[in-house]
Design a protein around this motif. Structure first.
Motif, PDB file in Angstrom:
ATOM      1  N   CYS A  11       0.850  -1.186   0.000  1.00 35.74           N
ATOM      2  CA  CYS A  11       0.000   0.000   0.000  1.00 35.74           C
ATOM      3  C   CYS A  11       0.890   1.242   0.000  1.00 35.74           C
ATOM      4  O   CYS A  11       1.868   1.313   0.744  1.00 35.74           O
ATOM      5  CB  CYS A  11      -0.887  -0.015   1.229  1.00 35.74           C
ATOM      6  SG  CYS A  11      -1.831   1.506   1.417  1.00 35.74           S
ATOM      7  N   CYS A  14      -0.421   2.924   3.905  1.00 31.13           N
ATOM      8  CA  CYS A  14      -0.175   2.245   5.188  1.00 31.13           C
ATOM      9  C   CYS A  14       0.891   1.146   5.087  1.00 31.13           C
ATOM     10  O   CYS A  14       1.233   0.518   6.080  1.00 31.13           O
ATOM     11  CB  CYS A  14      -1.483   1.691   5.764  1.00 31.13           C
ATOM     12  SG  CYS A  14      -2.079   0.206   4.934  1.00 31.13           S
ATOM     13  N   CYS A  26      -5.723  -1.173  -1.526  1.00 31.63           N
ATOM     14  CA  CYS A  26      -5.340  -1.744  -0.234  1.00 31.63           C
ATOM     15  C   CYS A  26      -6.585  -2.228   0.502  1.00 31.63           C
ATOM     16  O   CYS A  26      -7.550  -1.467   0.644  1.00 31.63           O
ATOM     17  CB  CYS A  26      -4.606  -0.683   0.594  1.00 31.63           C
ATOM     18  SG  CYS A  26      -4.277  -1.203   2.278  1.00 31.63           S
ATOM     19  N   CYS A  29      -6.804   0.059   3.999  1.00 33.68           N
ATOM     20  CA  CYS A  29      -7.147   1.489   4.029  1.00 33.68           C
ATOM     21  C   CYS A  29      -7.730   2.013   2.722  1.00 33.68           C
ATOM     22  O   CYS A  29      -8.115   3.182   2.635  1.00 33.68           O
ATOM     23  CB  CYS A  29      -5.936   2.322   4.454  1.00 33.68           C
ATOM     24  SG  CYS A  29      -4.701   2.489   3.146  1.00 33.68           S
TER      25      CYS A  29
HETATM   26 ZN    ZN Z   1      -3.273   0.752   3.076  1.00 32.81          ZN
END
Ligand code: ZN
Ligand code: PLP
Length: 376
Positions: A11, A14, A26, A29
């Motif tokens: 990601c 994150c 992702c 998130c």
């Molecule tokens: Zn993420």
């Protein structure tokens, strides 16, 4: 124990690692994913007798050689235009745009597993990417459903249908088209080219080619059009990989060129506020992302590499388009935006005529619906 992977998909926000090539964002998130290569670029590992992007196949480790789907994309000419100005003719790719780099890599990586689950792919596009993904799906024997805005231009729409894809016209904004493509349907695998990290990753090959065709020297500047940002982000990653691998000494100055009407990146980079027009009327009709999902990532990357952005007015695009056509380079008006950006910087003294620049020409002229008009 299995052999260590030489890449990871993580990601961009994150940093959570993704375990499936099919994921397009992702799952923690929702932010964009990106491919991280774990080995250096090495000129010894280029397959020199392959005159296409798959000469760099070692650097796309998630694609098995026997699964490669190619129509001969990449290794497009880098031609001299003036003193130290070069055009990278990506309009000469098999379906007429740079998107073939992304489609070849994306479809090569995924077609086997999607076919095994008797699935089909779903993609949303305002034109060129839809045509390109449709062509590579056809070559792979994969069913494709392409969602397009209601007003999509004739040649690209027809091209997509000739490749045998099912085309779904969606009314409303560009984001509505993306939503429609993502609705859940039995057997559907959404591989939207804007979000999917493997499409963007295929564009890395463009940077490798510019560097190799320039004799592994860094061009001082690279001008390219930017809308959704796949071209920009892919080219940045390619050059970064070469710099981190000590193949190139430094990054070129990468300049993202935008139209006055569709310029969220330019405005954000310059800390200016941006209000999109109610209706986009620019002749650069492939550049329509007024609210691109990759905007944060584009800004982060441009700042990291000290890149720049330039905005061009409509009359500057027309002038650049006519100048290119008048010299034999018949490209899509959207590609002329990069040439217009270069010319603007030249007139503003941001670079000198003998500074070396590469201008990426992204789409072929036969895709335009414009009728010839008199040059000013
Ligand atoms: Zn993420
Ligand atoms: C011909 C052409 N040039 C440039 C672009 C911009 O690419 P991106 O959306 O990846 O920024 C597009 C996108 O559709 C295009 O079709």
């Amino acid at each position: 124990m299995s052999a260590p992977l030489d890449y990871e998909i993580v990601c961009s926000s994150c940093h959570k690692s993704s375990s499936s090539l099919l994921e397009f964002k992702c799952n923690a998130c929702g932010k964009p994913l990106q491919v991280k290569l774990k080995h250096d670029f090495d000129t010894e590992r280029i397959h020199e007798t392959t005159h296409g992007l798959w000469r760099y196949r070692e650097f796309f480790p998630y694609v098995k050689e026997k699964h490669i789907i190619t129509l001969g994309e990449g290794w497009t000419p880098l031609v001299k235009f003036a003193k130290k100005v070069y055009f990278k003719l990506d309009n000469l790719n098999p379906t007429g745009s740079f998107k073939d780099r992304g489609s070849s890599v994306l479809i090569s990586a995924l077609h086997e597993s999607i076919k095994r689950s008797r699935g089909f792919i779903s993609e949303d596009s305002s034109g060129n990417a839809g045509a390109s993904v449709a062509a590579y799906s056809a070559r792979a024997g994969l069913r494709a459903k392409i969602y397009v805005p209601k007003a999509v231009s004739g040649p690209k729409f027809n091209q997509t249908r000739f490749y045998g894809a099912e085309v779904v016209k969606v009314s409303g904004s560009r984001s509505r088209v993306a939503e429609a493509a993502q609705t859940v349907e039995k057997g559907k695998f959404y591989v939207g080219h804007i979000l999917h990290p493997l499409f963007r990753d295929g564009i890395r090959s463009l940077a490798y080619e510019i560097a190799e065709q320039s004799g592994w020297r860094v061009p001082e500047r690279v001008y390219l059009p930017a809308s959704a940002g796949t071209l920009l982000l892919g080219v940045v990653e390619g050059f970064r990989h070469l710099v981190e691998s000590d193949i190139l000494e430094a990054m070129p100055k990468i300049v993202a060129c935008q139209t006055q009407q569709v310029s969220p990146l330019y405005h954000r980079l310059k800390n200016l506020s941006y209000t999109p027009p109610d209706k986009i009327t620019s002749i650069a009709d492939a550049l329509v992302s007024v609210n691109p999902p990759l905007l944060d990532l584009m800004i982060t990357r441009l700042k990291e590499i000290k890149g720049d952005s330039v905005l061009v007015e409509e009359d500057q695009i027309i002038e650049a388009f006519m100048e290119l056509a008048g010299k034999g380079f018949f490209v899509e008006p959207s590609s002329a935006v990069a040439h217009a950006g270069y010319k603007r910087h030249l007139s503003e003294g941001k670079l000198a005529e003998d500074d070396e620049a590469v201008i990426v020409l992204t789409g072929m002229g036969l895709k335009t619906t414009l009728e010839p008009f008199a040059s000013k």
